[in-house]
Design a protein around this motif. Structure first.
Motif, PDB file in Angstrom:
ATOM      1  N   LEU A 139      -7.195  18.599 -11.411  1.00 20.36           N
ATOM      2  CA  LEU A 139      -8.351  19.423 -12.185  1.00 20.36           C
ATOM      3  C   LEU A 139      -8.340  18.889 -13.402  1.00 20.36           C
ATOM      4  O   LEU A 139      -9.202  19.275 -14.193  1.00 20.36           O
ATOM      5  CB  LEU A 139      -7.768  20.688 -12.055  1.00 20.36           C
ATOM      6  N   LYS A 141      -8.682  15.823 -14.452  1.00 17.96           N
ATOM      7  CA  LYS A 141      -9.629  14.768 -14.551  1.00 17.96           C
ATOM      8  C   LYS A 141     -10.940  15.038 -14.524  1.00 17.96           C
ATOM      9  O   LYS A 141     -11.435  16.366 -14.262  1.00 17.96           O
ATOM     10  CB  LYS A 141      -9.557  14.117 -12.897  1.00 17.96           C
ATOM     11  N   PRO A 142     -11.769  14.343 -15.253  1.00 16.80           N
ATOM     12  CA  PRO A 142     -13.205  14.862 -15.516  1.00 16.80           C
ATOM     13  C   PRO A 142     -14.179  14.742 -14.301  1.00 16.80           C
ATOM     14  O   PRO A 142     -15.128  14.114 -14.265  1.00 16.80           O
ATOM     15  CB  PRO A 142     -13.599  13.609 -16.270  1.00 16.80           C
ATOM     16  N   VAL A 143     -13.651  15.340 -13.228  1.00 13.92           N
ATOM     17  CA  VAL A 143     -14.645  15.484 -12.000  1.00 13.92           C
ATOM     18  C   VAL A 143     -14.656  16.917 -11.810  1.00 13.92           C
ATOM     19  O   VAL A 143     -14.026  17.594 -11.613  1.00 13.92           O
ATOM     20  CB  VAL A 143     -13.894  14.768 -10.705  1.00 13.92           C
ATOM     21  N   PRO A 144     -16.042  17.379 -11.574  1.00  8.96           N
ATOM     22  CA  PRO A 144     -16.422  18.862 -11.393  1.00  8.96           C
ATOM     23  C   PRO A 144     -15.592  19.188  -9.885  1.00  8.96           C
ATOM     24  O   PRO A 144     -15.315  18.439  -8.828  1.00  8.96           O
ATOM     25  CB  PRO A 144     -17.856  18.718 -10.737  1.00  8.96           C
ATOM     26  N   ARG A 145     -14.946  20.394 -10.261  1.00 12.26           N
ATOM     27  CA  ARG A 145     -14.211  21.095  -9.172  1.00 12.26           C
ATOM     28  C   ARG A 145     -14.999  21.179  -7.835  1.00 12.26           C
ATOM     29  O   ARG A 145     -14.453  20.735  -6.630  1.00 12.26           O
ATOM     30  CB  ARG A 145     -13.691  22.474  -9.517  1.00 12.26           C
ATOM     31  N   LEU A 148     -14.597  17.982  -5.841  1.00 12.88           N
ATOM     32  CA  LEU A 148     -13.279  17.538  -5.220  1.00 12.88           C
ATOM     33  C   LEU A 148     -13.386  18.194  -4.125  1.00 12.88           C
ATOM     34  O   LEU A 148     -12.764  17.878  -2.827  1.00 12.88           O
ATOM     35  CB  LEU A 148     -12.148  18.029  -6.267  1.00 12.88           C
TER      36      LEU A 148
ATOM     37  N   VAL B  77     -16.055  19.449 -18.920  1.00 11.57           N
ATOM     38  CA  VAL B  77     -15.144  18.328 -18.397  1.00 11.57           C
ATOM     39  C   VAL B  77     -15.077  17.025 -18.633  1.00 11.57           C
ATOM     40  O   VAL B  77     -14.263  16.301 -18.630  1.00 11.57           O
ATOM     41  CB  VAL B  77     -15.144  18.429 -16.705  1.00 11.57           C
ATOM     42  N   LEU B  80     -12.361  15.265 -20.568  1.00 15.01           N
ATOM     43  CA  LEU B  80     -11.047  14.888 -19.791  1.00 15.01           C
ATOM     44  C   LEU B  80     -10.960  13.414 -19.395  1.00 15.01           C
ATOM     45  O   LEU B  80     -10.148  13.151 -19.125  1.00 15.01           O
ATOM     46  CB  LEU B  80     -11.153  15.787 -18.328  1.00 15.01           C
TER      47      LEU B  80
END
Lengths: 325, 251
Positions: A139, A141-145, A148, B77, B80
């Motif tokens: 979480l 990391k720059p990826v939307p939840r 994932l 985000v 990040l």
């Protein structure tokens, strides 16, 4: 994420157990032989007509006597299993014997045992993934939840699709090679089984995000399946028997419950229709009555079940989006 | 632009089924972590250090106040992609090898695919795991997993490296490696936020420290100022400077 889930699946023992189960079934299919007794030739447009071997008329005039009168006698066919280890006399003929086996393979082994195993096998994937000591790195990391979670869910479904395809295609080919019967209707089992799994995996995913517990996911999903079956059967039983004294309010609540929850019984009917299993497997009388009364719409039923799954995935994504670690 | 900024931040963890009760983890914290420094966040157990880190990484949301990361709200985000994070209890997928793990996390960090294999090899060499790169992580010791955790945190050459108790499970060589890495970040003018109970590490590596006790910042100063005795001006051990702070008094 999808590829990672595939690797996670490969690393689990249950995957190999399921693959071994499929391999045993494929081997079983490869061992099948059907010996058909010769049939009387038919005139163009003439429907086949036959009577069972133990019919009183056959007993009195004999098989050859009946055939000399232009009537075929059923019961002279033989189904050989286990590469000739077991012999079963049948009156179904080659095509129907193979279809009989296919219906049982897809319905009982893949449709019941396979779905249960898949639910148990995949129930731990999301809780492991959502464990704080694992998830916090992901979480950050720059990826939307939601992506994932979607990747994980798609990975699980891809793998169930692969397992199902291996089983269905493998048994279909093995039966085809050993008997010469390639009935394409059997292949409908792949999407129908995936649909059935998806509906209940949606609930499992919601439980996983909510509780992060494998035990809750396994038992919760199985209990939920039982509740859904009960609601599905209960509604059809009420429609079939129309019990006197049932209030309009109770009937309304039952209808709301039926249309809200997934309908595993109806999904089985979708399966039966897709594979045209009538005559090969017994059906629940209440379900047949509902069908005769035209009080069921299988397309809407399947769609409502899918919508329920979509809602569960949506709730899971929302909960995951707002979850704090 | 600051690497991290907390403005009047409070955090209450809701508890119980009704979610009406709560535990206050952080109270009205205002803190800035300048860019290019090694910043230590110190405090006794359950003081709120990890909560601040989680708020910074958007793993949780503040009940009140605002948190910024690399000049943007923490909820964004996208920043990040310039952050690396390592914590003390990292659980990695046991079915992956060390090399596969780095490639997996590199992809999630949105690195260019063509640069990933070389970067993974470089970091495996840095943390001394080249010869174990293709072994499943299930065979790794705690120290090796920590090294791997450090490697994954460095994948994107982060502008902000957040290390939460990174020395947990590391042996002497591992700790020396960590010091080298932190020194390397500082030389590249990158920011490191270090949460640690190991005061010797903090004293050796940090430029500034903030001390948090019972959810509130009680000290924010340079390490040099903190270790200077206010009465005599002589240098004193960091532990002596922190003890009264941890006990709620003044240094």
């Amino acid at each position: 994420m999808v590829r990672d889930t595939l690797r996670q699946s490969l690393a689990s023992r249950l995957f190999w157990a399921m693959l071994a189960l499929s391999a045993v079934c494929i081997l079983f299919c490869a061992s099948v032989r059907v010996t058909e007794s010769p049939r009387l030739p038919l005139e163009p447009g003439e429907a086949p007509y036959a009577i069972p071997k133990d019919d009183a008329q056959v007993k009195s005039i004999g098989v050859e006597g009946a055939r000399s009168e232009g009537v075929d006698v059923l019961g002279g066919d033989e189904l050989s299993l286990g590469f000739g280890a077991f012999h079963v006399t049948t009156h179904r003929g080659r095509d129907d014997s193979v279809r009989f086996l296919q219906v049982w393979l897809a319905g009982l082994i893949a449709g019941t045992a396979g779905i249960f195993l898949a639910i148990i096998w995949t129930a731990g994937f999301l809780p492991t993934f959502l464990d704080p000591n694992h998830a916090t790195i992901l979480l950050a990391k720059p990826v939307p939840r939601w992506s994932l979670l979607l990747g994980k869910v798609l990975g699980v479904m891809t793998f169930v699709l692969l397992q199902t395809t291996f089983f269905v295609l493998g048994t279909w080919l093995a039966l085809g090679i050993s008997t010469g019967v390639y009935d394409a209707r059997y292949l409908f089992a792949i999407p129908v089984l995936l649909l059935h799994f998806t509906v209940f995996y949606g609930f499992s995913a919601m439980l996983a995000v909510w509780t992060r517990s494998t035990v809750v996911c396994v038992f919760g999903t199985l209990l939920f399946w039982v509740i859904c079956w009960g609601m599905n059967f209960g509604r059809h039983a009420v429609v079939a028997h129309e019990p006197p004294g049932m209030s309009t309010g109770s009937r309304f609540v039952l209808e709301v419950g039926y249309w809200t929850l997934p309908k595993p019984g109806d999904l089985n009917m979708v399966f039966d229709d897709a594979l045209e299993t009538r005559g090969f497997a017994a059906s629940v009388p209440e379900f047949e009555t509902v069908r005769q009364k035209n009080e069921i719409n299988l397309a809407m039923s399947a769609l409502a079940s899918l919508l329920f799954a979509a809602a569960m995935f949506g709730i899971a994504a929302w909960e995951f989006r707002n979850a704090e670690y | 632009m600051t690497a991290a900024a907390f403005e009047n931040v409070s955090k209450i963890y809701a508890t119980g089924w009704s979610r009406r009760r709560g535990t206050q983890a952080v109270k009205d914290v205002t803190l800035e972590v300048p860019q290019g420094v090694v910043f230590g966040l110190l405090g006794p157990n359950r003081a709120g250090k990890t909560t601040l880190v989680k708020l910074l990484l958007a793993l949780g949301r503040p009940t009140e106040g605002a948190v910024n990361r690399l000049g943007r709200p923490a909820s964004d985000v996208s920043t990040l992609a310039q952050v690396g994070y390592m914590h003390e209890n990292q659980h990695f997928p046991r079915y992956l090898t060390a090399r596969e793990l780095l490639r997996y996390y590199a992809a999630l960090t949105l690195m260019k695919p063509e640069s990933i294999p070389a970067r993974a090899n470089e970091l495996l060499a840095l943390v001394g795991l080249t010869d174990r790169a293709d072994e499943p992580i299930s065979r790794f010791s705690k120290g090796m997993i920590q090294r791997l955790g450090l490697a994954q945190a460095l994948l994107n050459d982060p502008d902000l490296l957040v290390l939460d108790e990174p020395t947990e499970g590391l042996d002497l060589v591992g700790r020396a490696l960590l010091r080298e890495v932190i020194a390397g970040r500082k030389a590249k003018k990158k920011t490191v936020l270090l949460v640690s109970h190991v005061l010797s590490e903090v004293e050796q590596t940090c430029d500034r420290v903030a001390v948090i006790v019972n959810g509130s910042i009680v000290k924010d100063s340079s390490v040099a100022d903190l270790v200077r005795d206010p009465k005599t001006g002589a240098r004193r051990p960091l532990e002596d400077a922190l003890r009264p702070l941890y006990q709620g008094g003044q240094p």
